[in-house]
Design an enzyme around this catalytic site. Structure first.
Site, PDB file in Angstrom:
ATOM      1  N   ASP A 196     -17.580 -45.172  30.976  1.00 20.18           N
ATOM      2  CA  ASP A 196     -16.547 -44.182  30.670  1.00 20.18           C
ATOM      3  C   ASP A 196     -16.243 -43.396  31.942  1.00 20.18           C
ATOM      4  OD1 ASP A 196     -14.910 -42.257  29.658  1.00 20.18           O
ATOM      5  OD2 ASP A 196     -16.343 -41.467  28.187  1.00 20.18           O
ATOM      6  N   ASP A 198      -9.651 -45.632  30.024  1.00 22.12           N
ATOM      7  CA  ASP A 198     -10.769 -45.220  30.880  1.00 22.12           C
ATOM      8  C   ASP A 198     -12.137 -45.649  30.367  1.00 22.12           C
ATOM      9  OD1 ASP A 198     -10.537 -43.529  28.718  1.00 22.12           O
ATOM     10  OD2 ASP A 198     -11.256 -41.776  29.794  1.00 22.12           O
ATOM     11  N   GLU A 199     -12.188 -46.478  29.328  1.00 22.69           N
ATOM     12  CA  GLU A 199     -13.488 -46.902  28.798  1.00 22.69           C
ATOM     13  C   GLU A 199     -13.522 -48.417  28.580  1.00 22.69           C
ATOM     14  OE1 GLU A 199     -14.640 -44.698  25.279  1.00 22.69           O
ATOM     15  OE2 GLU A 199     -13.543 -42.929  25.942  1.00 22.69           O
TER      16      GLU A 199
END
Ligand SMILES: [Mg+2]
Length: 392
Positions: A10, A106-107
Site C-alpha cells: 500500500d 495505490d494497492e
C-alpha cells in the site's frame, strides 16, 4: 500443503507523497491534495502525515479541513503523475511474481508463494520491495505479509508509513484479535453497526461469537466474516485477466424535495444516466438492460427492469428507456422521494479495445474522484446543489 505467502503493498499517502516528490518543501508542512474546483466546493482527496495529525480526513470539504488546520497547504491533483508512479511500482511488483492483483491505484496483493527459491521468504521480498520503492521511485510503501489476503491487507495498515508487518499463524491472535472489527476488510458502516449492537467490538469478539449467531444477523456475510477473523480466508490473488467484470452500474439520488411531475423525474433520470454513461464508457462496456427503482414519499419501493433491443451507453437512450419504464409503472398516487437507474446485462464493447490503457485509466480515476466529490456535495447540500449544465 504449506501455507501461501501473500503480500499487500500500500503506497503511503499516495497522492500527497507524489506531490511531495516534485515539491519536497511540501513534506515539512501540513498538506492536502484537493479537488481542483474553486476552493469553496473542493474536497480533500489525500493528505500527508502532518495533516493527518490535525484530524483531516479524505472526502472532507476544504473549508472544514482548514477549520481543523488553518495553515493547511492545498495542492491540485495531477492524475497523470499518479498513474505513472502506480505503473512504476507495479513494474517492481511484477519482477517478483506474475500473480499481482491491483486494488485501486495505490494497492496491490502479491502471491509470492512460488518465488521463495529465487527471492527468499515473503518477509525478505517485502523488505526488498519496501527498499526498492524508496530508492527507485522516491516514495514509500507499507507492506503486510501473511498467509492470506485479509491479514496481509490488515498488516499493511499496522505500521504506516514505510512499515513491514508480518502476521503469522503463531502471532495472529496477539496481533489481530485486539483490533477493532472495522480494521477487517469488507467491514463497512452497516456491518459495523450490526456488530456493535451484538456487543462485538474487536476481531477477537467475532471469533468468540457462535457462527450461527453471526449468520442469523448477517447471512452469508456472517460466515465469511467469521472465516476472515479466524485466519481462514482462502480467496486467491487474482491476476487482472481473472478478475470478474462488474455486473451492473447504477446511480440513484434522494432529492432534497420530493419529485412531483414527469418532467422533474425525466430531468433527474437524465442526470443520473449521464453518470452511468460515463462510467460505462470508462470501462468500455455497453448496457444490454435497464433497471429503475422508485421510492415514494411513504418509502414504498418499486423496482422494474427491461432488456434493451440494442445495447447502448448513450445517456439520452438510457434516460429515455428508463423514463418509458417509469411511465408504464407509475401512476402518481404519491410523490417520488428517490429514484435510481442501473445499467444491467453489461457486455464488452469490442470496438473500444484499441483505446489506450493509460489514457482510460487516468480518465476513469478522475471521473471516480469527481463522482465522489459530487456525491459528497449532494449529501451535504441536497441534490439541488449539483445541477448539470445540460439541465439548466
Ligand atoms: Mg495507500
Amino acid at each position: 500443503m504449506s501455507d501461501r505467502e501473500i503480500l499487500h503493498c500500500d503506497l503511503d499517502n499516495f497522492f500527497a507523497s507524489v506531490e511531495t516528490f516534485y515539491r519536497p518543501e511540501l513534506g515539512k508542512v501540513p498538506m492536502a491534495v484537493c479537488g481542483s474546483e474553486e476552493e469553496r466546493h473542493g474536497i480533500v482527496l489525500a493528505k500527508n502525515q502532518l495533516a493527518k495529525q490535525y484530524g483531516i480526513k479524505t472526502a472532507q470539504a476544504i473549508w472544514q479541513a482548514k477549520q481543523l488546520c488553518p495553515s493547511l497547504v492545498t495542492v491540485e491533483p495531477h492524475y497523470d503523475r499518479y498513474v505513472d508512479f502506480s505503473r512504476r511500482a507495479r513494474a517492481i511488483y511484477d519482477s517478483y511474481t506474475d500473480m499481482v492483483e491491483p486494488f485501486g491505484i495505490d494497492e496491490c496483493w502479491l502471491d509470492v508463494t512460488g518465488s521463495g527459491l529465487i527471492f527468499g521468504s515473503g518477509e525478505d521480498i517485502a523488505r526488498q520491495i519496501n527498499r526498492r520503492i524508496k530508492e527507485e521511485i522516491g516514495i514509500t510503501v507499507s507492506v503486510g505479509v501473511s498467509f492470506n489476503k485479509c491479514f496481509s491487507k490488515l498488516g499493511s495498515d499496522l505500521n504506516k508509513p514505510d512499515g513491514v508487518t508480518v502476521i503469522t499463524r503463531e502471532n495472529f491472535k496477539d496481533t489481530v484479535w485486539g483490533l477493532p472489527v472495522q480494521s477487517l476488510l469488507w467491514v463497512g458502516k452497516s456491518t459495523l453497526a450490526t456488530l456493535e449492537r451484538m456487543g462485538i467490538y474487536t476481531i477477537g469478539d467475532i471469533c468468540r461469537t457462535r457462527l450461527s449467531a453471526l449468520e442469523a444477523v448477517l447471512g452469508k456475510n456472517g460466515k465469511s466474516l467469521y472465516a476472515n477473523a479466524m485466519g481462514m480466508d482462502s480467496s486467491p490473488v487474482l491476476r487482472e485477466s481473472e478478475m470478474p467484470p462488474a455486473k451492473s452500474i447504477g446511480r440513484s439520488v434522494t432529492g432534497s424535495a420530493d419529485l412531483k411531475s414527469d418532467l422533474e423525474v425525466f430531468r433527474v433520470l437524465l442526470s443520473l444516466s449521464e453518470e452511468v454513461s460515463e462510467k460505462l464508457r470508462s470501462c468500455s462496456l455497453l448496457a444490454g438492460g435497464i433497471q429503475i427503482h422508485i421510492r415514494d414519499s411513504m418509502l414504498v419501493t418499486v423496482e422494474r427492469s427491461i432488456k434493451l433491443e440494442r445495447p447502448t451507453r448513450l445517456a439520452k437512450e438510457l434516460a429515455n428507456e428508463g423514463f418509458r419504464l417509469f411511465k408504464s409503472n407509475w401512476q402518481w398516487h404519491r410523490q417520488v422521494r428517490s429514484i435510481g437507474i442501473r445499467a444491467t446485462r453489461l457486455e464488452c464493447d469490442s470496438s473500444d479495445f484499441q483505446l489506450q490503457f493509460d489514457y482510460d485509466y487516468a480518465k476513469a480515476l478522475r471521473e471516480e474522484r469527481i463522482e465522489q466529490s459530487v456525491d459528497s456535495l449532494r449529501k451535504r447540500y441536497g441534490s439541488q446543489a449539483v445541477v448539470r449544465a445540460a439541465l439548466l
